[in-house]
Design a protein around this motif. Structure first.
Motif, mmCIF file in Angstrom:
data_model
loop_
_atom_site.group_PDB
_atom_site.id
_atom_site.type_symbol
_atom_site.label_atom_id
_atom_site.label_comp_id
_atom_site.label_asym_id
_atom_site.label_seq_id
_atom_site.Cartn_x
_atom_site.Cartn_y
_atom_site.Cartn_z
ATOM 1 N N ILE A 162 0.876 -1.280 -0.138
ATOM 2 C CA ILE A 162 0.041 -0.113 0.244
ATOM 3 C C ILE A 162 0.944 1.182 -0.086
ATOM 4 N N ALA A 163 2.100 1.271 0.794
ATOM 5 C CA ALA A 163 2.881 2.441 0.721
ATOM 6 C C ALA A 163 3.231 2.614 -0.642
ATOM 7 N N GLU A 164 3.861 1.498 -1.303
ATOM 8 C CA GLU A 164 4.640 1.539 -2.418
ATOM 9 C C GLU A 164 3.736 2.172 -3.488
ATOM 10 N N THR A 165 2.283 1.605 -3.451
ATOM 11 C CA THR A 165 1.509 1.847 -4.366
ATOM 12 C C THR A 165 0.970 3.471 -4.312
ATOM 13 N N THR A 166 0.507 3.646 -3.306
ATOM 14 C CA THR A 166 -0.025 5.149 -3.289
ATOM 15 C C THR A 166 1.033 6.184 -3.341
ATOM 16 N N GLY A 167 2.272 5.942 -2.729
ATOM 17 C CA GLY A 167 3.389 6.804 -3.109
ATOM 18 C C GLY A 167 3.626 6.911 -4.681
ATOM 19 N N THR A 168 3.472 5.818 -5.378
ATOM 20 C CA THR A 168 3.693 6.262 -6.820
ATOM 21 C C THR A 168 2.650 6.831 -7.484
ATOM 22 N N MET A 169 1.361 6.378 -7.104
ATOM 23 C CA MET A 169 0.178 7.123 -7.414
ATOM 24 C C MET A 169 0.235 8.706 -7.211
ATOM 25 N N ILE A 170 0.667 8.875 -6.147
ATOM 26 C CA ILE A 170 0.645 10.300 -5.767
ATOM 27 C C ILE A 170 1.688 11.119 -6.544
ATOM 28 N N ALA A 171 2.779 10.571 -6.905
ATOM 29 C CA ALA A 171 3.922 11.073 -7.758
ATOM 30 C C ALA A 171 3.220 11.457 -9.014
ATOM 31 N N ARG A 172 2.340 10.457 -9.609
ATOM 32 C CA ARG A 172 2.039 10.635 -11.043
ATOM 33 C C ARG A 172 1.031 11.727 -11.127
ATOM 34 N N GLY A 173 0.494 12.126 -10.000
ATOM 35 C CA GLY A 173 -0.462 13.426 -10.267
ATOM 36 C C GLY A 173 -1.647 13.014 -10.752
ATOM 37 N N GLY A 174 -2.576 14.031 -11.090
ATOM 38 C CA GLY A 174 -3.903 13.928 -11.732
ATOM 39 C C GLY A 174 -4.782 13.069 -10.899
ATOM 40 N N TRP A 175 -5.695 12.334 -11.350
ATOM 41 C CA TRP A 175 -6.775 11.566 -10.612
ATOM 42 C C TRP A 175 -6.301 10.437 -9.731
ATOM 43 N N GLN A 176 -4.920 9.974 -10.034
ATOM 44 C CA GLN A 176 -4.240 9.084 -9.231
ATOM 45 C C GLN A 176 -3.892 9.625 -8.097
ATOM 46 N N ARG A 177 -3.333 10.634 -7.955
ATOM 47 C CA ARG A 177 -3.150 11.265 -6.816
ATOM 48 C C ARG A 177 -4.281 11.748 -5.910
ATOM 49 N N VAL A 178 -5.173 12.284 -6.499
ATOM 50 C CA VAL A 178 -6.509 12.366 -5.690
ATOM 51 C C VAL A 178 -7.123 11.040 -5.125
ATOM 52 N N GLY A 179 -7.347 10.167 -5.863
ATOM 53 C CA GLY A 179 -7.659 8.930 -5.220
ATOM 54 C C GLY A 179 -6.711 8.194 -4.168
ATOM 55 N N ALA A 180 -5.435 8.378 -4.426
ATOM 56 C CA ALA A 180 -4.525 7.664 -3.385
ATOM 57 C C ALA A 180 -4.484 8.568 -2.291
ATOM 58 N N ARG A 181 -4.525 9.683 -2.273
ATOM 59 C CA ARG A 181 -4.721 10.560 -0.941
ATOM 60 C C ARG A 181 -5.941 10.412 -0.268
ATOM 61 N N ALA A 182 -7.121 10.336 -0.944
ATOM 62 C CA ALA A 182 -8.181 10.043 -0.295
ATOM 63 C C ALA A 182 -8.282 8.554 0.514
ATOM 64 N N ALA A 183 -7.731 7.433 -0.542
ATOM 65 C CA ALA A 183 -7.596 6.150 0.300
ATOM 66 C C ALA A 183 -6.804 6.177 1.286
ATOM 67 N N LEU A 184 -5.743 6.976 1.330
ATOM 68 C CA LEU A 184 -4.522 6.913 2.336
ATOM 69 C C LEU A 184 -5.281 7.529 3.627
#
Length: 461
Positions: A321-343
């Protein structure tokens, strides 16, 4: 010395994790902890811990610590080894990802500081926190080794991790298998089958020797004992118990307080999508999160209903979870929003469960002794409904320095009756013992991963 390569926020998170563990460790020892302390007391010497306690409740390093601080020590001191190991674990989890991304390192630290599964194991007098620390250090060592396959010291350090990990808790054996498989599959992908076998054996030979030595010591002591190796409680495999334990483990790992079978497919989907989400250690995640519990189900392993037995899966899931959310936040856009919300949801749910643990203290048995002391200041006689509660009462009484005569069996007049129950069992409203009625005067119901329900009754005239 403080590692200044970490952002200051990581050390703030480490202090938060330490505070949560100390706050969760204030109540009296619950059933498994108390029996660990009692067995360590009966062993008398450190050598006795290795030779005389042939029991699944003997987590060797924890038993040595319990002997060191004494049977009547304050509960937080009896849990201090786990608190220290659990706190260091937070920094090690961050270090695993530090060279890749400081943001991912920060997320890993947050998850391991707050996850109710890790907080619970890191604040009780058992061996799971030390085992988790040994497992994470081994993961860190292998992660660094796979980059260049250099470092003679890595072999000896892995041997130390394997040996101390199994001495902390025997379920470290499952982690050792997952680590071996991780390295083998990683090397096979790079170099082919035969070089992968050779490289894996070269790296892990000292560790396997250390593992065999510890397991040989445990097996030899059990073989020499008249009673052999004993289990405090043993239940055959049942699929419903297995599934409930997996779901409960997943819920307490990610801070999801509602028991739901949907957590299982959610975890599997995360593993399947791990590559797209930027995860590196795919073989380890697949082995620890999927193959390990599936193997236990196929083998019909006993005692499947304890979530703590699947701690390897919880640790791997937090790292994933740490690795995937960190990567998605770094990618920006909707992935950043979703990862931050899940975290944010996981951290909020985890803190909610941590606060509940702090309030409940695993069904703290100390109030039972306090209630007896208020009614019989000079000491009390208490009869047990069943022998399981013996160690809990002895431990709490020793801590409060209160003299209590505990009757485990037989029918002797006693002012008090102590009844303990596990989850799913009911407590009697108005029990009778030896022809005398009893009325409830104190009680506690445990919530969370650990603890025991109990009620103290007083004899009526």
């Amino acid at each position: 010395m403080v590692n200044r390569r970490f952002p200051v926020f990581v050390w703030v998170i480490v202090l938060l994790g330490l505070a949560l563990r100390i706050a969760s460790a204030q109540g009296g020892l619950w059933l498994d902890e108390a029996w660990s302390a009692e067995l360590a007391r009966q062993a008398h010497t450190p050598l006795g811990v290795f030779l005389n306690i042939n029991h699944d409740n003997n987590h060797h390093l924890n038993s040595l610590w319990l002997q060191c601080v004494g049977f009547g020590a304050a509960p937080v001191l009896q849990r201090a080894l786990s608190i220290a190991a659990g706190t260091i674990t937070i920094a090690v989890a961050a270090e695993i990802f530090r060279t890749r991304s400081k943001g991912t390192a920060l997320i890993a630290a947050l998850l391991f500081a707050i996850s109710p599964m890790v907080v619970t194991m890191g604040s009780e007098a058992r061996g799971y926190a030390c085992m988790t620390l040994a497992l994470l250090v081994a993961i860190l060592l292998i992660d660094r080794w796979l980059l260049d396959q250099r470092g003679e010291r890595t072999r000896s350090r892995l041997a130390l991790c394997f040996g101390l990990g199994v001495l902390s808790q025997l379920t470290m054996l499952f982690g050792c298998v997952a680590l071996l498989g991780w390295v083998f599959f990683a090397l096979w992908k790079r170099t082919g089958l035969v070089p992968a076998v050779r490289g894996t054996l070269t790296l892990f030979t000292p560790a396997l020797v250390a593992l065999a030595a510890v397991l040989g010591l445990v097996a030899g002591a059990a073989w020499a004992s008249p009673t052999g190796f004993q289990f405090g409680d043993y239940k055959p495999f049942e699929i419903l118990l297995f599934l409930h334990a997996i779901v409960e483990m997943l819920g307490y790992t990610i801070g999801w307080p509602v028991v739901s079978l949907w957590l299982i497919p959610a975890a599997l989907i995360l593993v399947v999508l791990a590559r797209r989400a930027g995860a590196r250690h795919l073989a380890f995640y697949r082995l620890a999160i999927v193959a390990f519990p599936v193997m236990l189900a196929v083998l019909h392993a006993g005692n499947p209903g304890h979530p703590r037995y699947y701690l390897l899966t919880a640790v791997a899931l937090l790292l994933l979870i740490a690795e995937t959310t960190g990567t998605m936040i770094a990618r920006g856009g909707w992935q950043r929003v979703g990862a931050r919300a899940a975290l944010a949801a996981m951290l909020a749910g985890g803190l909610w469960q941590d606060v509940d643990l702090i309030r409940n203290q695993r069904g703290d048995p100390t109030p039972a002794i306090t209630a007896m002391k208020a009614r019989a200041p000079g000491g009390a006689v208490v009869v047990l409904d069943r022998p399981t509660g013996l160690a809990m009462l002895k431990s709490a009484a020793a801590h409060l320095r209160y003299p209590v005569d505990i009757i485990a069996t037989g029918c002797k007049p006693a002012q008090f009756l102590f009844v303990d129950r596990f989850k799913g069992e009911d407590l009697p409203l108005a029990p009778q013992r030896c022809g005398a009625p009893y009325r409830a005067i104190a009680a506690a119901r445990a919530r969370g991963l650990s603890g025991t329900h109990w009620t103290l009754y007083e004899r009526q005239p």
